[in-house]
Design a protein around this motif. Structure first.
Motif, PDB file in Angstrom:
ATOM      1  N   SER A 265      62.655  49.491  44.949  1.00  0.00           N
ATOM      2  CA  SER A 265      63.488  49.120  46.092  1.00  0.00           C
ATOM      3  C   SER A 265      62.748  49.279  47.408  1.00  0.00           C
ATOM      4  CB  SER A 265      64.769  49.963  46.110  1.00  0.00           C
ATOM      5  OG  SER A 265      65.546  49.715  44.961  1.00  0.00           O
ATOM      6  N   SER A 266      61.876  50.297  47.490  1.00  0.00           N
ATOM      7  CA  SER A 266      61.127  50.521  48.730  1.00  0.00           C
ATOM      8  C   SER A 266      60.207  49.350  49.051  1.00  0.00           C
ATOM      9  CB  SER A 266      60.306  51.812  48.628  1.00  0.00           C
ATOM     10  OG  SER A 266      59.240  51.670  47.701  1.00  0.00           O
ATOM     11  N   ARG A 267      59.855  48.563  48.019  1.00  0.00           N
ATOM     12  CA  ARG A 267      59.033  47.361  48.213  1.00  0.00           C
ATOM     13  C   ARG A 267      59.873  46.093  48.227  1.00  0.00           C
ATOM     14  NH1 ARG A 267      53.476  48.020  47.127  1.00  0.00           N
ATOM     15  NH2 ARG A 267      52.971  50.210  47.532  1.00  0.00           N
TER      16      ARG A 267
ATOM     17  N   ARG B 109      63.923  53.609  42.909  1.00  0.00           N
ATOM     18  CA  ARG B 109      63.652  53.856  44.325  1.00  0.00           C
ATOM     19  C   ARG B 109      62.324  53.250  44.759  1.00  0.00           C
ATOM     20  NH1 ARG B 109      65.477  60.241  44.500  1.00  0.00           N
ATOM     21  NH2 ARG B 109      67.731  59.892  44.734  1.00  0.00           N
ATOM     22  N   GLN B 110      61.310  53.394  43.927  1.00  0.00           N
ATOM     23  CA  GLN B 110      59.985  52.878  44.308  1.00  0.00           C
ATOM     24  C   GLN B 110      59.986  51.350  44.336  1.00  0.00           C
ATOM     25  OE1 GLN B 110      56.369  54.835  43.312  1.00  0.00           O
ATOM     26  NE2 GLN B 110      57.410  56.414  42.115  1.00  0.00           N
TER      27      GLN B 110
ATOM     28  N   ASP C 278      52.512  44.234  45.177  1.00  0.00           N
ATOM     29  CA  ASP C 278      53.489  44.449  44.107  1.00  0.00           C
ATOM     30  C   ASP C 278      52.782  44.800  42.802  1.00  0.00           C
ATOM     31  OD1 ASP C 278      55.417  43.793  45.951  1.00  0.00           O
ATOM     32  OD2 ASP C 278      55.730  41.760  45.195  1.00  0.00           O
TER      33      ASP C 278
ATOM     34  N   LYS D  73      63.824  57.410  39.862  1.00  0.00           N
ATOM     35  CA  LYS D  73      62.563  57.393  40.602  1.00  0.00           C
ATOM     36  C   LYS D  73      61.955  55.995  40.656  1.00  0.00           C
ATOM     37  CE  LYS D  73      58.980  59.307  38.641  1.00  0.00           C
ATOM     38  NZ  LYS D  73      57.975  60.287  38.168  1.00  0.00           N
TER      39      LYS D  73
END
Length: 429
Positions: A82-84, A79-80, A42, A76
């Protein structure tokens, strides 16, 4: 303002070309987000976003990050995260609205300011000119205890001023109160001025452990950046040195202790934390270096005031292990946090910089400690994120009071200097 004269068919035609002023930076639509950090991956994501200049970090610790997201980057970044599996909360919904609320219109001279001899007030952030006027005021009004010294000039040739306060006792211990390395941290600068004002204007009323110190105040080490943050870009951090592509060096990454460690030093001139081409490359950091070097053996403590986070920090900043004086620093820092809490019920935490926030190379804190100043502390003032760097002028005085409580406690911890420095010793100033 420049002018070019053209002669056309015997007639003189004057063409005036106006020198353009920098356009004010707008943060319309920008927000401050906070996300909790659970794993090293993270933290690496936040670091990557910062290095790509997708975000600007406001505050970072092993457990959470506060950062600025521009309007065009919101989708953007969301999204990044949320992807984690990372969620975020919005601390400041509209950064520009906060900036607009902090306009620094010059205080006009009136009967009251003329009577008191300066225009510094605790209900609005001062301009550079008002700070300079205040320096001259205290030197002229309290000449028996107060002296100004120009310690250097900035990249844009503004004066960097130190204010010395002393009762003249050659056995006094020395305390350096420093601020304004980072331009956007206005509340740190006003806190240093508040401490200075209380000591100078009420010197006879101070306890002995305040009066038996030599005080050295550098409330604004980065005058160029401060001026730029008030006139062009409220969130500007660095100085204003011009490079080929960009401006500025992070002064608090430019000192000679642990400068340029691979992996945690920013080497790109366009980045907020750019460490500079070499240690002490900047006139501002070099000026402070020369002051501390000159004070060798006469300086016993440092308070370097920043914002934000409500933290009292001590070395190291770039090393994960304890420094040799950690226990002494820990005890003093805990005494300061307790003194603040007892007086205001406001909670400050304390600890080693590396573990409390994030690794930082070339810091003034580490270099001054390594130069022989055992009681070396950086204080991150109010608040904990609700306002961040855009804290309202409403908090200038309460924050100044808290920092003065901490500084008084440190002076009390230090006590008097029982061992004479020798009959040939002369005060630093």
């Amino acid at each position: 303002m420049g002018s070019i004269i053209f002669i056309v068919f015997g007639l003189v035609v004057l063409r005036v070309i106006a020198t353009p002023f920098p356009k004010k930076v707008s943060y319309a639509g920008a927000q401050i987000w906070r996300t909790a950090l659970r794993t090293p991956n993270d933290i690496l994501l936040i670091k990557k976003l910062f290095e790509n200049q997708d975000i600007s970090i406001w505050n970072l610790s092993p457990k959470r990050a506060d950062f600025l997201v521009l309007e065009d980057n919101k989708v953007k970044i969301h999204r990044q995260l949320s992807s984690r599996g990372l969620n975020h909360t919005v601390l400041i919904l509209d950064v520009q609205r906060r900036v607009d609320a902090l306009k620094t219109e010059p205080v006009l001279w009136d009967d009251n300011t003329l009577r008191q001899g300066h225009r510094l007030t605790w209900n609005r952030y001062p301009t550079l000119r008002i700070i300079e006027e205040y320096f001259n005021y205290v030197a002229d009004t309290y000449p028996s205890i107060c002296k100004l010294e120009k310690i250097g000039s900035s990249s844009e040739n503004r004066s960097i001023t130190m204010v010395g306060v002393s009762n003249g006792n050659p056995n006094n211990m020395g305390i350096l109160v420093l601020s304004g390395l980072h331009a956007r941290e206005w509340i740190g600068i006003t806190s240093a001025l508040y401490i200075l004002n209380n000591i100078v204007t009420k010197f006879d009323q101070q306890p002995e452990y305040i009066k038996n110190k030599n005080w050295y105040f550098i409330p604004l080490l980065n005058p160029d950046g401060y001026e730029y943050s008030q006139t062009v870009n409220r969130l500007w951090r660095k100085n204003r040195r011009k490079f080929k592509r960009c401006y500025g060096v992070d002064i608090n990454r430019n000192f000679g202790k642990d400068w340029a460690i691979d992996g945690i030093t920013e080497n790109h001139e366009c980045k907020d934390a750019y460490a500079g081409p070499f240690a002490f490359s900047e006139p501002e950091s070099a000026a402070l270096r020369d002051v501390v070097t000159k004070a060798k053996g006469k300086l016993d403590a440092l308070i370097d005031i920043h914002s934000y986070g409500q933290l009292i920090l001590y070395p190291w900043s770039a090393r994960p292990w304890h420094n040799p004086d950690m226990k002494v620093q820990k005890n003093a820092a805990e005494a300061m946090t307790q003194a603040i809490f007892d007086s205001t019920k406001n909670l400050y935490k304390s600890g080693e910089t590396y573990h409390m926030v994030y690794p930082a190379t070339g810091s003034a804190l580490d270099w001054i400690y390594a130069s022989g100043v055992t009681h070396a502390f950086a204080i991150e003032t109010r608040d904990t994120g609700e306002h961040g760097f855009l804290i309202s002028p409403h908090y200038i005085e309460p924050t100044g009071k808290e920092l003065f409580i901490a500084v008084k406690q440190l002076a009390k911890v230090l006590g008097p200097k029982f061992v004479s420095r020798g009959k040939d010793y002369q005060a630093w100033f």
